[in-house]
Write a protein that holds these residues in place. Structure first.
Motif, PDB file in Angstrom:
ATOM      1  N   GLY A  31      20.329   6.111  -2.251  1.00 34.50           N
ATOM      2  CA  GLY A  31      20.279   5.349  -1.008  1.00 34.50           C
ATOM      3  C   GLY A  31      18.900   4.750  -0.777  1.00 34.50           C
ATOM      4  O   GLY A  31      18.769   3.565  -0.433  1.00 34.50           O
ATOM      5  N   ALA A  32      17.863   5.556  -0.982  1.00 35.68           N
ATOM      6  CA  ALA A  32      16.491   5.058  -0.819  1.00 35.68           C
ATOM      7  C   ALA A  32      16.170   4.013  -1.879  1.00 35.68           C
ATOM      8  O   ALA A  32      15.516   2.999  -1.590  1.00 35.68           O
ATOM      9  N   VAL A  33      16.632   4.242  -3.112  1.00 36.33           N
ATOM     10  CA  VAL A  33      16.364   3.305  -4.202  1.00 36.33           C
ATOM     11  C   VAL A  33      17.061   1.972  -3.947  1.00 36.33           C
ATOM     12  O   VAL A  33      16.503   0.906  -4.242  1.00 36.33           O
ATOM     13  N   PHE A  34      18.262   1.993  -3.385  1.00 39.09           N
ATOM     14  CA  PHE A  34      18.939   0.744  -3.044  1.00 39.09           C
ATOM     15  C   PHE A  34      18.160  -0.013  -1.969  1.00 39.09           C
ATOM     16  O   PHE A  34      18.153  -1.246  -1.961  1.00 39.09           O
ATOM     17  N   GLY A  35      17.538   0.712  -1.050  1.00 39.29           N
ATOM     18  CA  GLY A  35      16.675   0.055  -0.079  1.00 39.29           C
ATOM     19  C   GLY A  35      15.512  -0.645  -0.758  1.00 39.29           C
ATOM     20  O   GLY A  35      15.137  -1.767  -0.384  1.00 39.29           O
ATOM     21  N   VAL A  36      14.940   0.000  -1.771  1.00 42.37           N
ATOM     22  CA  VAL A  36      13.846  -0.603  -2.545  1.00 42.37           C
ATOM     23  C   VAL A  36      14.336  -1.840  -3.291  1.00 42.37           C
ATOM     24  O   VAL A  36      13.657  -2.876  -3.327  1.00 42.37           O
ATOM     25  N   LEU A  37      15.525  -1.737  -3.901  1.00 37.16           N
ATOM     26  CA  LEU A  37      16.099  -2.884  -4.604  1.00 37.16           C
ATOM     27  C   LEU A  37      16.266  -4.079  -3.659  1.00 37.16           C
ATOM     28  O   LEU A  37      15.924  -5.214  -3.996  1.00 37.16           O
ATOM     29  N   PHE A  38      16.825  -3.797  -2.470  1.00 29.73           N
ATOM     30  CA  PHE A  38      17.041  -4.876  -1.508  1.00 29.73           C
ATOM     31  C   PHE A  38      15.719  -5.504  -1.089  1.00 29.73           C
ATOM     32  O   PHE A  38      15.611  -6.744  -0.984  1.00 29.73           O
ATOM     33  N   ALA A  39      14.714  -4.674  -0.834  1.00 34.12           N
ATOM     34  CA  ALA A  39      13.416  -5.199  -0.400  1.00 34.12           C
ATOM     35  C   ALA A  39      12.809  -6.090  -1.472  1.00 34.12           C
ATOM     36  O   ALA A  39      12.221  -7.139  -1.169  1.00 34.12           O
ATOM     37  N   PHE A  40      12.959  -5.703  -2.729  1.00 31.65           N
ATOM     38  CA  PHE A  40      12.435  -6.530  -3.820  1.00 31.65           C
ATOM     39  C   PHE A  40      13.150  -7.882  -3.845  1.00 31.65           C
ATOM     40  O   PHE A  40      12.520  -8.930  -3.962  1.00 31.65           O
ATOM     41  N   GLY A  41      14.483  -7.858  -3.741  1.00 34.31           N
ATOM     42  CA  GLY A  41      15.246  -9.095  -3.732  1.00 34.31           C
ATOM     43  C   GLY A  41      14.951  -9.959  -2.514  1.00 34.31           C
ATOM     44  O   GLY A  41      14.993 -11.185  -2.579  1.00 34.31           O
ATOM     45  N   TYR A  42      14.657  -9.298  -1.381  1.00 36.86           N
ATOM     46  CA  TYR A  42      14.359 -10.006  -0.128  1.00 36.86           C
ATOM     47  C   TYR A  42      12.988 -10.683  -0.183  1.00 36.86           C
ATOM     48  O   TYR A  42      12.827 -11.815   0.286  1.00 36.86           O
ATOM     49  N   LEU A  43      12.008  -9.988  -0.763  1.00 36.11           N
ATOM     50  CA  LEU A  43      10.638 -10.506  -0.774  1.00 36.11           C
ATOM     51  C   LEU A  43      10.332 -11.353  -2.002  1.00 36.11           C
ATOM     52  O   LEU A  43       9.463 -12.229  -1.957  1.00 36.11           O
ATOM     53  N   PHE A  44      11.030 -11.094  -3.108  1.00 33.02           N
ATOM     54  CA  PHE A  44      10.785 -11.833  -4.348  1.00 33.02           C
ATOM     55  C   PHE A  44      12.117 -12.350  -4.908  1.00 33.02           C
ATOM     56  O   PHE A  44      12.521 -11.993  -6.015  1.00 33.02           O
ATOM     57  N   PRO A  45      12.821 -13.174  -4.140  1.00 31.47           N
ATOM     58  CA  PRO A  45      14.189 -13.550  -4.515  1.00 31.47           C
ATOM     59  C   PRO A  45      14.306 -14.348  -5.802  1.00 31.47           C
ATOM     60  O   PRO A  45      15.329 -14.290  -6.485  1.00 31.47           O
ATOM     61  N   GLY A  90       0.834  -1.189   0.000  1.00 35.16           N
ATOM     62  CA  GLY A  90       0.000   0.000   0.000  1.00 35.16           C
ATOM     63  C   GLY A  90       0.876   1.249   0.000  1.00 35.16           C
ATOM     64  O   GLY A  90       2.052   1.198   0.386  1.00 35.16           O
ATOM     65  N   PRO A  91       0.336   2.398  -0.431  1.00 33.53           N
ATOM     66  CA  PRO A  91       1.152   3.608  -0.614  1.00 33.53           C
ATOM     67  C   PRO A  91       1.734   4.177   0.673  1.00 33.53           C
ATOM     68  O   PRO A  91       2.862   4.669   0.671  1.00 33.53           O
ATOM     69  N   LYS A  92       0.984   4.128   1.786  1.00 33.00           N
ATOM     70  CA  LYS A  92       1.475   4.739   3.023  1.00 33.00           C
ATOM     71  C   LYS A  92       2.681   3.975   3.572  1.00 33.00           C
ATOM     72  O   LYS A  92       3.684   4.576   3.957  1.00 33.00           O
ATOM     73  N   ARG A  93       2.553   2.657   3.611  1.00 32.17           N
ATOM     74  CA  ARG A  93       3.652   1.861   4.143  1.00 32.17           C
ATOM     75  C   ARG A  93       4.874   1.964   3.231  1.00 32.17           C
ATOM     76  O   ARG A  93       6.013   2.017   3.703  1.00 32.17           O
ATOM     77  N   PHE A  94       4.642   2.001   1.935  1.00 36.27           N
ATOM     78  CA  PHE A  94       5.759   2.132   0.999  1.00 36.27           C
ATOM     79  C   PHE A  94       6.464   3.480   1.185  1.00 36.27           C
ATOM     80  O   PHE A  94       7.695   3.560   1.153  1.00 36.27           O
ATOM     81  N   LEU A  95       5.704   4.539   1.380  1.00 34.00           N
ATOM     82  CA  LEU A  95       6.302   5.861   1.599  1.00 34.00           C
ATOM     83  C   LEU A  95       7.150   5.869   2.864  1.00 34.00           C
ATOM     84  O   LEU A  95       8.257   6.424   2.874  1.00 34.00           O
ATOM     85  N   ILE A  96       6.631   5.256   3.935  1.00 31.70           N
ATOM     86  CA  ILE A  96       7.403   5.168   5.178  1.00 31.70           C
ATOM     87  C   ILE A  96       8.708   4.419   4.928  1.00 31.70           C
ATOM     88  O   ILE A  96       9.793   4.851   5.344  1.00 31.70           O
ATOM     89  N   PHE A  97       8.628   3.296   4.225  1.00 30.59           N
ATOM     90  CA  PHE A  97       9.812   2.495   3.930  1.00 30.59           C
ATOM     91  C   PHE A  97      10.825   3.293   3.120  1.00 30.59           C
ATOM     92  O   PHE A  97      12.019   3.314   3.440  1.00 30.59           O
ATOM     93  N   TYR A  98      10.358   3.971   2.082  1.00 31.34           N
ATOM     94  CA  TYR A  98      11.240   4.733   1.204  1.00 31.34           C
ATOM     95  C   TYR A  98      11.968   5.839   1.966  1.00 31.34           C
ATOM     96  O   TYR A  98      13.187   6.017   1.834  1.00 31.34           O
ATOM     97  N   MET A  99      11.240   6.577   2.791  1.00 37.77           N
ATOM     98  CA  MET A  99      11.846   7.690   3.520  1.00 37.77           C
ATOM     99  C   MET A  99      12.800   7.194   4.611  1.00 37.77           C
ATOM    100  O   MET A  99      13.847   7.800   4.842  1.00 37.77           O
ATOM    101  N   VAL A 100      12.455   6.105   5.282  1.00 39.19           N
ATOM    102  CA  VAL A 100      13.362   5.545   6.301  1.00 39.19           C
ATOM    103  C   VAL A 100      14.670   5.114   5.651  1.00 39.19           C
ATOM    104  O   VAL A 100      15.764   5.384   6.171  1.00 39.19           O
ATOM    105  N   CYS A 101      14.588   4.465   4.494  1.00 36.41           N
ATOM    106  CA  CYS A 101      15.802   4.047   3.779  1.00 36.41           C
ATOM    107  C   CYS A 101      16.622   5.255   3.351  1.00 36.41           C
ATOM    108  O   CYS A 101      17.860   5.261   3.474  1.00 36.41           O
ATOM    109  N   GLY A 102      15.957   6.288   2.843  1.00 36.09           N
ATOM    110  CA  GLY A 102      16.668   7.486   2.393  1.00 36.09           C
ATOM    111  C   GLY A 102      17.351   8.221   3.531  1.00 36.09           C
ATOM    112  O   GLY A 102      18.515   8.630   3.415  1.00 36.09           O
ATOM    113  N   ILE A 103      16.644   8.395   4.642  1.00 28.96           N
ATOM    114  CA  ILE A 103      17.223   9.083   5.796  1.00 28.96           C
ATOM    115  C   ILE A 103      18.326   8.231   6.419  1.00 28.96           C
ATOM    116  O   ILE A 103      19.377   8.750   6.816  1.00 28.96           O
ATOM    117  N   GLY A 104      18.117   6.917   6.497  1.00 23.98           N
ATOM    118  CA  GLY A 104      19.156   6.025   7.021  1.00 23.98           C
ATOM    119  C   GLY A 104      20.413   6.074   6.166  1.00 23.98           C
ATOM    120  O   GLY A 104      21.536   6.084   6.697  1.00 23.98           O
TER     121      GLY A 104
END
Length: 246
Positions: free
Chosen positions: A165-179, A54-68
């Motif tokens: 940095g945020a995009v790499f977090g997205v890449l990792f999540a995709f590989g983690y959930l859909f390996p 869903g969009p809200k959870r994805f936004l939270i994930f994206y921003m946490v990865c970017g800030i981290g």
């Protein structure tokens, strides 16, 4: 108005650093290809994650990865700036052509432009001139101290921009959930599973980050920081075993 100065992420020890830059640098890019490939990857892999979460959870994930990623990058910048300052202090105590060359090669001073009055010329010219003179030349030592003092200030003020940095977090999540999803990546002539492609990409970033080649202006540890925070967040969500984080 220099938008890089206002919104790019600066080292916290720089006079140009502002707290809002930890977020705003995610929406700045250095060139059109930089913007295009980041947004292409975000669309390609992020759309699947957004459909799942869903969009809200994805936004939270994206921003946490970017800030981290930004926080990890600031940590690396701190180490790098401390080392540079220490090397220049050692040079000032025991100046020599060899110690100058070590700093020159490690930090890519060939790209640094010297300004004297109305004239500008590359640091390469100064190095060549000093190499043809006695290493203990008082005039060259004086000028080297001045140039290195200017360089450390310039180095401290270099901005970092981009959503990588945020995009790499997205890449990792995709590989983690859909390996085991197959990806078709040009110019690789055959499909490759996400876990192998993304895992190899992360290992390459780790290698390049520790290699720290002169002239490499890619923030590799920011990318790895995005991966780290993505992993932590996915682990937390998996323990809670629910689809909503808000």
């Amino acid at each position: 108005m220099d938008l890089d100065v206002m919104f790019g992420l600066h080292y916290w020890g720089s006079d140009l650093f502002r707290p809002h830059q930890i977020i705003t640098h995610l929406f700045m890019h250095g060139s059109f290809p930089h913007l295009f490939f980041n947004m292409f990857a975000l669309w390609m892999f992020g759309a699947t994650l957004e459909n799942r979460w869903g969009p809200k959870r994805f936004l939270i994930f994206y921003m946490v990865c970017g800030i981290g990623a930004a926080l990890c990058h600031l940590g690396v910048l701190t180490i790098d700036n401390v080392r540079l300052t220490s090397a220049i202090q050692d040079f000032n105590v025991n100046p020599s052509f060899d110690s100058f060359v070590k700093i020159y090669d490690k930090y890519g001073l060939e790209n640094f432009t010297i300004t004297e009055g109305a004239k500008e010329y590359p640091m390469q010219s100064f190095r060549d001139a000093w190499s043809a003179m006695p290493p203990e030349s008082g005039d060259m030592v004086f000028r080297a101290r001045l140039y290195l003092s200017n360089f450390v200030e310039l180095y401290r003020n270099i901005p970092t921009v981009g959503a990588s940095g945020a995009v790499f977090g997205v890449l990792f999540a995709f590989g983690y959930l859909f390996p085991n999803s197959y990806l078709f990546i040009l110019p690789i002539p055959f499909p490759i599973k996400a876990k192998y492609f993304i895992g190899g990409y992360i290992l390459m970033e780790l290698f390049l980050g520790f290699k720290n080649s002169s002239g490499d202006n890619v923030a590799h540890f920011a990318h790895l920081g995005g991966v780290l925070f993505a992993y932590i967040l996915l682990k937390i969500w998996n323990k809670r075993n629910r689809r909503d984080f808000y």
